[in-house]
Design a protein around this motif. Structure first.
Motif, PDB file in Angstrom:
ATOM      1  N   ILE A 108     102.188   6.237   3.925  1.00  0.00           N
ATOM      2  CA  ILE A 108     103.737   6.855   4.058  1.00  0.00           C
ATOM      3  C   ILE A 108     104.158   6.632   5.641  1.00  0.00           C
ATOM      4  CG2 ILE A 108     105.525   8.579   3.910  1.00  0.00           C
ATOM      5  CD1 ILE A 108     104.523   9.224   1.343  1.00  0.00           C
ATOM      6  N   ALA A 109     103.202   7.241   6.257  1.00  0.00           N
ATOM      7  CA  ALA A 109     103.281   7.275   7.881  1.00  0.00           C
ATOM      8  C   ALA A 109     103.133   5.744   8.356  1.00  0.00           C
ATOM      9  CB  ALA A 109     102.209   8.193   8.453  1.00  0.00           C
ATOM     10  N   VAL A 110     102.343   5.016   7.732  1.00  0.00           N
ATOM     11  CA  VAL A 110     102.170   3.493   8.297  1.00  0.00           C
ATOM     12  C   VAL A 110     103.397   2.706   7.884  1.00  0.00           C
ATOM     13  CG1 VAL A 110     100.889   1.362   7.665  1.00  0.00           C
ATOM     14  CG2 VAL A 110      99.632   3.638   8.043  1.00  0.00           C
ATOM     15  N   VAL A 132     106.019   1.005  10.755  1.00  0.00           N
ATOM     16  CA  VAL A 132     106.291  -0.423  10.491  1.00  0.00           C
ATOM     17  C   VAL A 132     107.848  -0.591  10.471  1.00  0.00           C
ATOM     18  CG1 VAL A 132     106.262  -2.443   8.937  1.00  0.00           C
ATOM     19  CG2 VAL A 132     104.024  -1.098   9.287  1.00  0.00           C
ATOM     20  N   ILE A 133     108.504   0.337   9.844  1.00  0.00           N
ATOM     21  CA  ILE A 133     109.934   0.165  10.002  1.00  0.00           C
ATOM     22  C   ILE A 133     110.524   0.441  11.184  1.00  0.00           C
ATOM     23  CG2 ILE A 133     112.082   1.225   9.020  1.00  0.00           C
ATOM     24  CD1 ILE A 133     110.639   1.511   6.409  1.00  0.00           C
ATOM     25  N   ALA A 134     109.825   1.430  11.937  1.00  0.00           N
ATOM     26  CA  ALA A 134     110.262   1.679  13.150  1.00  0.00           C
ATOM     27  C   ALA A 134     109.810   0.731  14.318  1.00  0.00           C
ATOM     28  CB  ALA A 134     109.583   3.229  13.562  1.00  0.00           C
ATOM     29  N   VAL A 136      96.856  -0.171  11.693  1.00  0.00           N
ATOM     30  CA  VAL A 136      97.252  -0.508  10.511  1.00  0.00           C
ATOM     31  C   VAL A 136      98.823  -1.308  10.604  1.00  0.00           C
ATOM     32  CG1 VAL A 136      97.689  -0.690   7.970  1.00  0.00           C
ATOM     33  CG2 VAL A 136      95.391   0.441   9.191  1.00  0.00           C
ATOM     34  N   ALA A 137      99.495  -0.041  11.133  1.00  0.00           N
ATOM     35  CA  ALA A 137     101.086  -0.585  11.222  1.00  0.00           C
ATOM     36  C   ALA A 137     101.279  -1.590  12.255  1.00  0.00           C
ATOM     37  CB  ALA A 137     101.620   0.820  11.703  1.00  0.00           C
ATOM     38  N   VAL A 138     100.412  -1.685  13.129  1.00  0.00           N
ATOM     39  CA  VAL A 138     100.677  -2.507  14.329  1.00  0.00           C
ATOM     40  C   VAL A 138     100.222  -4.014  13.865  1.00  0.00           C
ATOM     41  CG1 VAL A 138      99.809  -3.413  16.471  1.00  0.00           C
ATOM     42  CG2 VAL A 138     100.245  -1.049  16.530  1.00  0.00           C
ATOM     43  N   ALA A 139      98.962  -4.236  13.045  1.00  0.00           N
ATOM     44  CA  ALA A 139      98.783  -5.540  12.381  1.00  0.00           C
ATOM     45  C   ALA A 139      99.754  -5.768  11.445  1.00  0.00           C
ATOM     46  CB  ALA A 139      97.256  -5.023  11.931  1.00  0.00           C
ATOM     47  N   PHE A 196     116.807 -10.808  15.378  1.00  0.00           N
ATOM     48  CA  PHE A 196     115.589 -11.456  14.853  1.00  0.00           C
ATOM     49  C   PHE A 196     115.329 -11.100  13.394  1.00  0.00           C
ATOM     50  CE2 PHE A 196     111.006 -12.557  14.710  1.00  0.00           C
ATOM     51  CZ  PHE A 196     111.261 -13.784  15.046  1.00  0.00           C
ATOM     52  N   TYR A 197     115.031  -9.684  13.261  1.00  0.00           N
ATOM     53  CA  TYR A 197     114.774  -9.255  11.875  1.00  0.00           C
ATOM     54  C   TYR A 197     116.057  -8.977  10.987  1.00  0.00           C
ATOM     55  CZ  TYR A 197     110.403  -8.661  14.486  1.00  0.00           C
ATOM     56  OH  TYR A 197     109.278  -8.828  15.448  1.00  0.00           O
ATOM     57  N   THR A 198     117.071  -8.356  11.908  1.00  0.00           N
ATOM     58  CA  THR A 198     118.123  -7.908  11.240  1.00  0.00           C
ATOM     59  C   THR A 198     119.480  -8.438  11.927  1.00  0.00           C
ATOM     60  OG1 THR A 198     118.716  -5.811  12.538  1.00  0.00           O
ATOM     61  CG2 THR A 198     116.825  -5.741  10.909  1.00  0.00           C
ATOM     62  N   SER A 199     120.688  -8.120  11.393  1.00  0.00           N
ATOM     63  CA  SER A 199     121.730  -8.522  11.990  1.00  0.00           C
ATOM     64  C   SER A 199     122.624  -7.488  12.445  1.00  0.00           C
ATOM     65  CB  SER A 199     122.829  -9.168  10.760  1.00  0.00           C
ATOM     66  OG  SER A 199     123.021  -8.502   9.748  1.00  0.00           O
ATOM     67  N   VAL A 200     121.933  -6.103  12.447  1.00  0.00           N
ATOM     68  CA  VAL A 200     122.233  -4.759  12.754  1.00  0.00           C
ATOM     69  C   VAL A 200     122.935  -4.690  14.004  1.00  0.00           C
ATOM     70  CG1 VAL A 200     121.887  -2.431  13.150  1.00  0.00           C
ATOM     71  CG2 VAL A 200     120.843  -3.656  11.116  1.00  0.00           C
TER      72      VAL A 200
END
Length: 221
Positions: free
Chosen positions: A81-83, A87-89, A156-159, A207-211
């Motif tokens: 869950i933390a990973v 990743v989302i952050a 792992v999150a960075v990868a 890039f990833y979002t239109s937010v």
């Protein structure tokens, strides 16, 4: 020397993976092209793409230096869950930083120096993602390193983030729409979203979002 060879090997592999993914989607996707023809591959495109490999390798070596000297700390014991949360952050924070960096790259005198070559690709080819000025490539990498110095992210999150970054960049620079049209309503930075930026340079800097484009008034549907 071992880290230099490792970095070059990894980045050459990622470069070839991106090209292979582009070709696979282009050959198997049944959707029509966004532009009638792909942008022709020039000799300068090839040279710049090789230079991008070198710049990405330099950023990785810089990251290793920071890690070895305690400026970057990568944890190894985070829960699943933390990973996922990290990743989302990373996606949202880097999307904001890349939006600001990208917007700044369109300031006229900066654009002429840094970003004009990338926008010669009004259509797209399999190297478009890598046709960048060296300072652009290093700038994106340094932004990532700054985030890693500010918080102890999981390795792992960075990868996972870096792999998403490569795949998303490849999909964003296809000449075919990868996502279904309804994905635009979920603030996703679709292929069509980024293609709009290549045809109208004053819109869609995300890039990833239109937010961030929606927040700052640069969104074009």
């Amino acid at each position: 020397m071992q880290w230099i060879l490792f970095s070059l090997t990894v980045n050459i592999f990622l470069y070839l993976f991106s090209i292979g993914l582009y070709w696979f989607i282009d050959k198997t996707c049944r959707k029509g092209k966004l532009q009638p023809q792909d942008h022709p591959v020039s000799r300068s495109d090839v040279y710049l793409s090789f230079l991008t490999i070198g710049c990405n390798s330099f950023v990785m070596i810089l990251g290793v230096f920071l890690w070895k000297n305690g400026w970057v700390i990568l944890s190894l014991d985070q829960s699943v869950i933390a990973v996922i949360a990290e990743v989302i952050a990373l996606l949202l924070l880097m999307d904001l930083l890349m939006y600001v960096f990208h917007y700044a790259a369109h300031i006229p005198f900066v654009y002429r120096i840094l970003h004009r070559k990338h926008h010669e690709h009004t259509s797209i080819n399999f190297l478009s993602l890598f046709v960048l000025h060296p300072l652009e490539t290093i700038g994106f990498g340094v932004m990532m390193l700054i985030l890693l110095m500010m918080y102890n992210f999981s390795a792992v999150a960075v990868a996972v983030y870096l792999m998403i970054n490569l795949v998303w960049g490849t999909i964003g620079h296809l000449n075919r729409e990868f996502f279904p049209p309804k994905m635009d309503h979920f603030f996703i930075g679709t292929t069509r979203f980024h293609h709009q930026h290549h045809t109208d340079e004053s819109k869609n800097f995300g890039f990833y979002t239109s937010v961030w484009d929606r927040i700052f008034g640069t969104y074009k549907p």
